[in-house]
Design an enzyme around this catalytic site. Structure first.
Site, PDB file in Angstrom:
ATOM      1  N   GLY A  17       0.932  -0.936  -0.408  1.00 58.97           N
ATOM      2  CA  GLY A  17       0.108  -0.127  -0.082  1.00 58.97           C
ATOM      3  C   GLY A  17       0.667   1.479  -0.041  1.00 58.97           C
ATOM      4  O   GLY A  17       0.161   2.425   0.536  1.00 58.97           O
ATOM      5  N   HIS A 114       2.195   1.309 -13.668  1.00 55.61           N
ATOM      6  CA  HIS A 114       2.498   0.417 -13.856  1.00 55.61           C
ATOM      7  C   HIS A 114       4.454   1.165 -13.927  1.00 55.61           C
ATOM      8  O   HIS A 114       4.652   1.595 -14.439  1.00 55.61           O
ATOM      9  CB  HIS A 114       2.902   0.090 -15.253  1.00 55.61           C
ATOM     10  CG  HIS A 114       2.767  -0.878 -16.143  1.00 55.61           C
ATOM     11  ND1 HIS A 114       3.494  -2.684 -15.783  1.00 55.61           N
ATOM     12  CD2 HIS A 114       4.381  -1.010 -17.025  1.00 55.61           C
ATOM     13  CE1 HIS A 114       3.970  -3.391 -15.964  1.00 55.61           C
ATOM     14  NE2 HIS A 114       4.690  -2.231 -17.101  1.00 55.61           N
ATOM     15  N   THR A 146      -7.184  -0.453 -19.993  1.00 56.95           N
ATOM     16  CA  THR A 146      -8.263  -0.816 -20.934  1.00 56.95           C
ATOM     17  C   THR A 146      -8.237  -2.188 -21.249  1.00 56.95           C
ATOM     18  O   THR A 146      -7.044  -2.760 -20.542  1.00 56.95           O
ATOM     19  CB  THR A 146      -7.712  -0.001 -22.333  1.00 56.95           C
ATOM     20  OG1 THR A 146      -6.802  -0.618 -22.891  1.00 56.95           O
ATOM     21  CG2 THR A 146      -8.184   1.281 -22.477  1.00 56.95           C
ATOM     22  N   ASP A 150      -1.288  -2.501 -19.802  1.00 62.42           N
ATOM     23  CA  ASP A 150      -1.015  -2.150 -20.054  1.00 62.42           C
ATOM     24  C   ASP A 150      -0.616  -1.469 -21.258  1.00 62.42           C
ATOM     25  O   ASP A 150       0.552  -0.763 -22.039  1.00 62.42           O
ATOM     26  CB  ASP A 150       0.899  -2.638 -19.018  1.00 62.42           C
ATOM     27  CG  ASP A 150       0.937  -3.266 -18.056  1.00 62.42           C
ATOM     28  OD1 ASP A 150      -0.021  -3.112 -17.065  1.00 62.42           O
ATOM     29  OD2 ASP A 150       1.275  -4.248 -17.343  1.00 62.42           O
ATOM     30  N   THR A 177      10.369   5.756  -4.892  1.00 63.53           N
ATOM     31  CA  THR A 177      10.436   7.018  -3.904  1.00 63.53           C
ATOM     32  C   THR A 177      10.461   7.909  -5.174  1.00 63.53           C
ATOM     33  O   THR A 177      10.172   9.289  -5.024  1.00 63.53           O
ATOM     34  CB  THR A 177      12.073   6.557  -3.493  1.00 63.53           C
ATOM     35  OG1 THR A 177      13.126   6.519  -4.066  1.00 63.53           O
ATOM     36  CG2 THR A 177      11.114   5.431  -2.465  1.00 63.53           C
TER      37      THR A 177
END
Length: 219
Positions: A17, A114, A146, A150, A177
């Site tokens: 998360g 992604h 969609t 990816d 990061t």
């Protein structure tokens, strides 16, 4: 004059998360005009659920192992999402391939991040793929979801130069990061403000089609 209503945001996770935390922090700081109406996971042990509960966010678990196939699981997940009436669905480290039917139900209001510079390195193991192929740069891409894996219209990318001593673990950390925590909250903020839209199968930003994805310079 009354302020416009906050966008209803649903976040779907499978793991730690970390992007959820970045999104929630941006909401708390007033950078995203949205309210998280639900954090959903296919795994009851996802660390992100613990964070969500401690932050007072509603959580929902739809275990994929309880369903016979992807279609049945996606139907259950979609039913839970529909009950939340989200304006935006954010996939944040959700490690499941979604069926076309699920995608169509939320197409145009569902974003994913992604860990590669799409269209390079779709699917899994993107950091290893970047090293294997000798890529000079690596990063992450926010895109509309969609049915093509990816393959939805890209919204924003962030990239950096791969160091001579970077390995898979270091690339993964740098992507998170240096890139993901920056570009995902911004993309969601644009969408919540109505500046980012999905129009006729393409991403549109401030009324104009995006010919190429935005970058860190646009933050």
């Amino acid at each position: 004059m009354n302020a416009p209503p906050l966008a209803r945001l649903a976040v779907v996770i499978s793991g730690r998360g970390r992007n959820l935390k970045a999104l929630h922090a941006a909401i708390v700081d007033g950078l995203i005009p949205a309210a998280i109406v639900g954090v959903l996971s296919n795994r009851a042990d996802a660390e992100g659920l613990t964070y969500a509960r401690e932050a007072g966010l509603p959580t929902f678990v739809v275990p994929h192992v309880d369903y016979a196939d992807r279609t049945a699981f996606d139907a259950a997940l979609a039913e839970t999402l529909h009950g939340l009436q989200p304006d935006i669905v954010v996939l944040a480290g959700f490690m499941r391939i979604l069926t076309d039917g699920f995608v169509r139900a939320f197409e145009g209001r569902m974003l994913n991040i992604h860990p590669s510079l799409l269209p390079r390195h779709k699917g899994l193991n993107t950091h290893a793929s970047a090293l294997r192929d000798g890529d000079a740069e690596h990063g992450a891409t926010v895109h509309f979801v969609t049915p093509q894996l990816d393959g939805g219209p890209s919204v924003i990318q962030g990239k950096f130069t791969i160091g001579a001593h970077d390995d898979v673990a270091q690339l993964a950390e740098r992507v998170m990061t240096e890139v993901e925590r920056k570009i995902y909250p911004q993309a969601v903020a644009w969408m919540a403000r109505g500046e980012l839209r999905f129009e006729q199968g393409r991403a549109a930003f401030r009324g104009r089609p995006l010919i190429e994805p935005l970058s860190l310079d646009d933050l």
